[in-house]
Write an enzyme that holds these catalytic residues in place. Sequence first.
Site, PDB file in Angstrom:
ATOM      1  N   HIS A 163      -2.261   3.691  10.192  1.00 48.41           N
ATOM      2  CA  HIS A 163      -1.081   4.560  10.347  1.00 48.41           C
ATOM      3  C   HIS A 163      -1.435   5.740  11.248  1.00 48.41           C
ATOM      4  O   HIS A 163      -1.461   6.881  10.799  1.00 48.41           O
ATOM      5  CB  HIS A 163      -0.606   5.058   8.991  1.00 48.41           C
ATOM      6  CG  HIS A 163      -0.210   3.963   8.032  1.00 48.41           C
ATOM      7  ND1 HIS A 163      -1.129   3.172   7.382  1.00 48.41           N
ATOM      8  CD2 HIS A 163       1.008   3.531   7.626  1.00 48.41           C
ATOM      9  CE1 HIS A 163      -0.490   2.302   6.607  1.00 48.41           C
ATOM     10  NE2 HIS A 163       0.807   2.509   6.748  1.00 48.41           N
ATOM     11  N   GLU A 213       6.149  -4.095   7.987  1.00 43.78           N
ATOM     12  CA  GLU A 213       4.757  -4.299   7.529  1.00 43.78           C
ATOM     13  C   GLU A 213       4.573  -5.685   6.896  1.00 43.78           C
ATOM     14  O   GLU A 213       3.454  -6.214   6.858  1.00 43.78           O
ATOM     15  CB  GLU A 213       4.352  -3.216   6.520  1.00 43.78           C
ATOM     16  CG  GLU A 213       4.189  -1.840   7.147  1.00 43.78           C
ATOM     17  CD  GLU A 213       3.788  -0.744   6.152  1.00 43.78           C
ATOM     18  OE1 GLU A 213       3.333   0.312   6.608  1.00 43.78           O
ATOM     19  OE2 GLU A 213       3.937  -0.924   4.920  1.00 43.78           O
ATOM     20  N   HIS A 241       0.899  -1.159   0.000  1.00 45.33           N
ATOM     21  CA  HIS A 241       0.000   0.000   0.000  1.00 45.33           C
ATOM     22  C   HIS A 241       0.937   1.208   0.000  1.00 45.33           C
ATOM     23  O   HIS A 241       1.949   1.160   0.638  1.00 45.33           O
ATOM     24  CB  HIS A 241      -0.865   0.013   1.264  1.00 45.33           C
ATOM     25  CG  HIS A 241      -0.096   0.162   2.541  1.00 45.33           C
ATOM     26  ND1 HIS A 241      -0.313  -0.602   3.654  1.00 45.33           N
ATOM     27  CD2 HIS A 241       0.917   0.987   2.901  1.00 45.33           C
ATOM     28  CE1 HIS A 241       0.502  -0.259   4.614  1.00 45.33           C
ATOM     29  NE2 HIS A 241       1.269   0.706   4.193  1.00 45.33           N
ATOM     30  N   HIS A 258      11.019  -0.572   2.665  1.00 40.85           N
ATOM     31  CA  HIS A 258      10.986   0.894   2.666  1.00 40.85           C
ATOM     32  C   HIS A 258      11.276   1.420   4.069  1.00 40.85           C
ATOM     33  O   HIS A 258      10.995   0.767   5.063  1.00 40.85           O
ATOM     34  CB  HIS A 258       9.691   1.478   2.106  1.00 40.85           C
ATOM     35  CG  HIS A 258       8.392   1.181   2.822  1.00 40.85           C
ATOM     36  ND1 HIS A 258       7.918  -0.086   3.073  1.00 40.85           N
ATOM     37  CD2 HIS A 258       7.427   2.019   3.303  1.00 40.85           C
ATOM     38  CE1 HIS A 258       6.729  -0.019   3.665  1.00 40.85           C
ATOM     39  NE2 HIS A 258       6.411   1.257   3.833  1.00 40.85           N
TER      40      HIS A 258
END
Length: 296
Positions: free
Chosen positions: A59, A244, A12, A197
């Site tokens: 988040h 994640e 995402h 990331h």
Amino acid sequence: MAKITASVFTSHVPAIGAAMDLGKTKEDYWKPLFAGYDFSKQWMKDNPPDVIILVFNDHATAFSLDMIPTFAIGTAPAYQPADEGWGPRPVPVVKGHPELASHIAHSVIQQDFDLTIVNKMDVDHGLTVPLSLMCGELDPVKGAWPCPVIPFAVNVVQYPVPSGQRCFNLGQAIRKAVESFDEDLNVHIWGTGGMSHQLQGARAGLINREWDNAWLDQLINDPVACAQTPHINYVREAGSEGIELVMWLIARGAMSDVNDGKLTGPAPKLLHRFYHVPASNTAVGHVILENSQFTV
Ligand code: DHB
Ligand code: FE
């Protein structure tokens, strides 16, 4: 009885949602990314599920440092797209499936997993961007997602985070829960987030193609070993937000080749695999697996 027929895995990234909402998908930067989802959108149209269990992370949108559930299941009839600072995304409201969600909550808690029950929650890019990637652009008012969605939120934002092993075990418990629901439903389970990331600190911008692809190989072919990846390896190799990826192990653990923590059934069919760098600061990975008994 309800059955999990397939699992979908996808990153995402908020900028992917913005690219779709602002009509930028044909731009040179975005074209190769969206091309990786052409197969998936057609597959969703040809094989629409009755319900999606969508494993994602919030988040700091619905939750905050005030309250940090490790695992939370949405039992509400509907979830509004969240305002993450630029207004809510122009996408349809997400309809829930309170009956199946409540059944899963009951069954999974009885299997000794502590879930937080959530009856009200706005859903951020962690949930709406995977839906947009798989279902394409929809009119926010006249359009609708193809089926109800059960949001299943995992804390991967604030340490301590759950281990990959616990996520893998939880996936097996979710499958048992689904298979004890007394209605014929075709259920998908989606694992979202990742891949490598890091959004902050000295290593911001970190991408690790080699590690990502080796991890994907293992997720698909040897998920029992993949589940043993220690949390620190995700952070070292895939960056602080690479953690994640443990959410993908929930979806993988729910596939029917996994029984009592071992690979015993026929391997799922790999329908699609895609990897692309970059999308914003993120390496994007995407896989679709179908349980072999549902392959014609
Ligand atoms: C980005 C990626 C994420 O997973 C996220 O939650 C926010 C931003 C990014 O690459 O920009
Ligand atoms: Fe994220």
